[in-house]
Design a protein around this motif. Structure first.
Motif, PDB file in Angstrom:
ATOM      1  N   TYR A  67       0.825  -1.197   0.000  1.00  0.00           N
ATOM      2  CA  TYR A  67       0.000   0.000   0.000  1.00  0.00           C
ATOM      3  C   TYR A  67       0.865   1.255   0.000  1.00  0.00           C
ATOM      4  N   ILE A  68       0.320   2.303  -0.560  1.00  0.00           N
ATOM      5  CA  ILE A  68       0.910   3.626  -0.455  1.00  0.00           C
ATOM      6  C   ILE A  68      -0.240   4.597  -0.188  1.00  0.00           C
ATOM      7  N   THR A  69      -0.059   5.485   0.769  1.00  0.00           N
ATOM      8  CA  THR A  69      -1.116   6.409   1.167  1.00  0.00           C
ATOM      9  C   THR A  69      -0.725   7.827   0.766  1.00  0.00           C
ATOM     10  N   ILE A  70      -1.554   8.430  -0.069  1.00  0.00           N
ATOM     11  CA  ILE A  70      -1.302   9.758  -0.602  1.00  0.00           C
ATOM     12  C   ILE A  70      -2.478  10.672  -0.258  1.00  0.00           C
ATOM     13  N   SER A  71      -2.182  11.908   0.101  1.00  0.00           N
ATOM     14  CA  SER A  71      -3.250  12.870   0.352  1.00  0.00           C
ATOM     15  C   SER A  71      -2.904  14.212  -0.286  1.00  0.00           C
ATOM     16  N   VAL A  72      -3.931  14.950  -0.634  1.00  0.00           N
ATOM     17  CA  VAL A  72      -3.785  16.320  -1.132  1.00  0.00           C
ATOM     18  C   VAL A  72      -4.617  17.217  -0.228  1.00  0.00           C
ATOM     19  N   LYS A  73      -3.990  18.257   0.320  1.00  0.00           N
ATOM     20  CA  LYS A  73      -4.683  19.142   1.249  1.00  0.00           C
ATOM     21  C   LYS A  73      -4.359  20.596   0.922  1.00  0.00           C
ATOM     22  N   LYS A  74      -5.369  21.411   0.985  1.00  0.00           N
ATOM     23  CA  LYS A  74      -5.199  22.845   0.738  1.00  0.00           C
ATOM     24  C   LYS A  74      -4.620  23.514   1.978  1.00  0.00           C
ATOM     25  N   ASP A  75      -3.517  24.208   1.814  1.00  0.00           N
ATOM     26  CA  ASP A  75      -2.899  24.898   2.945  1.00  0.00           C
ATOM     27  C   ASP A  75      -3.705  26.138   3.296  1.00  0.00           C
ATOM     28  N   ALA A  76      -4.093  26.254   4.557  1.00  0.00           N
ATOM     29  CA  ALA A  76      -4.972  27.340   4.984  1.00  0.00           C
ATOM     30  C   ALA A  76      -4.306  28.710   4.868  1.00  0.00           C
ATOM     31  N   LYS A  77      -2.996  28.764   4.971  1.00  0.00           N
ATOM     32  CA  LYS A  77      -2.294  30.049   4.951  1.00  0.00           C
ATOM     33  C   LYS A  77      -1.990  30.520   3.534  1.00  0.00           C
ATOM     34  N   THR A  78      -1.419  29.636   2.722  1.00  0.00           N
ATOM     35  CA  THR A  78      -0.982  30.046   1.379  1.00  0.00           C
ATOM     36  C   THR A  78      -2.037  29.812   0.310  1.00  0.00           C
ATOM     37  N   TRP A  81      -1.966  23.803  -2.828  1.00  0.00           N
ATOM     38  CA  TRP A  81      -2.423  22.438  -2.618  1.00  0.00           C
ATOM     39  C   TRP A  81      -1.215  21.544  -2.348  1.00  0.00           C
ATOM     40  N   PHE A  82      -1.114  21.048  -1.108  1.00  0.00           N
ATOM     41  CA  PHE A  82       0.033  20.268  -0.660  1.00  0.00           C
ATOM     42  C   PHE A  82      -0.188  18.779  -0.912  1.00  0.00           C
ATOM     43  N   LEU A  83       0.839  18.117  -1.414  1.00  0.00           N
ATOM     44  CA  LEU A  83       0.798  16.677  -1.680  1.00  0.00           C
ATOM     45  C   LEU A  83       1.644  15.961  -0.625  1.00  0.00           C
ATOM     46  N   TYR A  84       1.010  15.049   0.120  1.00  0.00           N
ATOM     47  CA  TYR A  84       1.674  14.328   1.198  1.00  0.00           C
ATOM     48  C   TYR A  84       1.731  12.829   0.909  1.00  0.00           C
ATOM     49  N   ARG A  85       2.759  12.193   1.439  1.00  0.00           N
ATOM     50  CA  ARG A  85       2.785  10.741   1.563  1.00  0.00           C
ATOM     51  C   ARG A  85       2.590  10.422   3.040  1.00  0.00           C
ATOM     52  N   GLY A  95       5.512  17.908  -2.062  1.00  0.00           N
ATOM     53  CA  GLY A  95       5.580  19.178  -2.761  1.00  0.00           C
ATOM     54  C   GLY A  95       4.202  19.792  -2.848  1.00  0.00           C
ATOM     55  N   TYR A  96       4.019  20.756  -3.737  1.00  0.00           N
ATOM     56  CA  TYR A  96       2.717  21.417  -3.804  1.00  0.00           C
ATOM     57  C   TYR A  96       2.469  22.035  -5.183  1.00  0.00           C
ATOM     58  N   TRP A  97       1.158  22.197  -5.477  1.00  0.00           N
ATOM     59  CA  TRP A  97       0.712  22.950  -6.638  1.00  0.00           C
ATOM     60  C   TRP A  97       0.367  24.360  -6.173  1.00  0.00           C
ATOM     61  N   PRO A  98       1.000  25.381  -6.698  1.00  0.00           N
ATOM     62  CA  PRO A  98       0.682  26.752  -6.275  1.00  0.00           C
ATOM     63  C   PRO A  98      -0.759  27.132  -6.600  1.00  0.00           C
ATOM     64  N   LYS A  99      -1.347  27.913  -5.728  1.00  0.00           N
ATOM     65  CA  LYS A  99      -2.710  28.388  -5.922  1.00  0.00           C
ATOM     66  C   LYS A  99      -2.857  29.139  -7.235  1.00  0.00           C
ATOM     67  N   SER A 100      -1.796  29.799  -7.654  1.00  0.00           N
ATOM     68  CA  SER A 100      -1.846  30.634  -8.851  1.00  0.00           C
ATOM     69  C   SER A 100      -2.077  29.856 -10.142  1.00  0.00           C
ATOM     70  N   LEU A 101      -1.914  28.531 -10.095  1.00  0.00           N
ATOM     71  CA  LEU A 101      -2.119  27.710 -11.284  1.00  0.00           C
ATOM     72  C   LEU A 101      -3.587  27.600 -11.665  1.00  0.00           C
ATOM     73  N   PHE A 102      -4.477  27.766 -10.693  1.00  0.00           N
ATOM     74  CA  PHE A 102      -5.866  27.355 -10.873  1.00  0.00           C
ATOM     75  C   PHE A 102      -6.839  28.532 -10.849  1.00  0.00           C
TER      76      PHE A 102
END
Length: 227
Positions: A67-78, A81-85, A95-102
């Motif tokens: 198994y591998i557990t992955i999550s994506v969560k929006k950072d409340a401050k910046t 969108w943060f990508l976690y293992r 790492g993360y996807w900058p808000k400015s992309l979307f």
């Protein structure tokens, strides 16, 4: 935003399972790219899991499961969108996807989806998806997703809402999906939720391309900020 495993010989020049990320801001029309192939996804820790890297070992039919557990969560401050293992003892930020992309995702997600997809030419046989066995075979045999949770704007995780999911397979004669299955009674009293997807091996389909088994989650009343 997408993140999951894929076998893509044209991109990676092998037949191995790779972890990948993808993003698009306009429904795949003119924006987006895989992994780190354009300036979009920002790496934080190269030692956790790198987009495009080989994932292994892989699960064996009716044998050892990995198994591998992955999550994506929006950072409340910046707002990024943060990508976690999350299967390494504690959450590790990849790492993360900058808000400015979307555009709409700059604020929240109204829906999420999970599943699998295959593409192939008209005269080719449909390739295997998942383990290559029917969804009805369930755990250890069919491919599955486990312990799916949604994060709302309150920052807390929530189990899936019964009946809020829409199942979709554009070639049901070849690719099958089960309903949500609760294995609590058979898994040492652990609340494990599975979503099973699978295909028939070497199915011949009369289509130029088959995007099969996209499993969607319908819209929620509360803003979704992670999965």
């Amino acid at each position: 935003m997408q993140r999951r495993g894929q076998v893509y010989p044209e991109l990676y020049h092998d037949n191995k399972l790779h972890f990948f990320t993808y993003w698009t801001a306009d429904g795949y029309n003119s924006t987006g790219c895989y992994n780190l192939m354009c300036k979009s996804f920002v790496m934080v820790d190269w030692n956790v899991l790198t987009p495009g890297s080989v994932v292994g070992p892989v699960s064996v039919y009716n044998g050892e499961q990995y198994y591998i557990t992955i999550s994506v969560k929006k950072d409340a401050k910046t707002g990024d969108w943060f990508l976690y293992r999350e299967d390494l003892g504690e959450p590790k930020l990849i790492g993360y996807w900058p808000k400015s992309l979307f555009t709409t995702l700059a604020d929240r997600a109204d829906a999420v989806s999970w599943g699998g997809m295959v593409s192939y030419d008209t005269d080719d046989a449909g390739p295997p998806l998942g383990s290559g066995h029917h969804a009805s075979e369930l755990e250890r045999k069919a491919a599955y997703f486990k312990n799916i949770e949604i994060f709302y704007s309150d920052g807390k995780s929530h189990d899936l809402i019964e009946g809020a999911q829409d199942r979709f397979a554009d070639k049901e004669e070849c690719y099958t999906i089960s309903k949500l299955v609760d294995f609590k009674a058979s898994m040492d009293d652990m609340m494990d939720i599975y979503f099973i997807l699978v295909d028939l091996v070497d199915a011949m389909l009369e289509a130029k391309q088959c995007n099969a088994v996209i499993v969607g989650l319908s819209s929620y009343s509360d803003p979704v900020v992670g999965i």
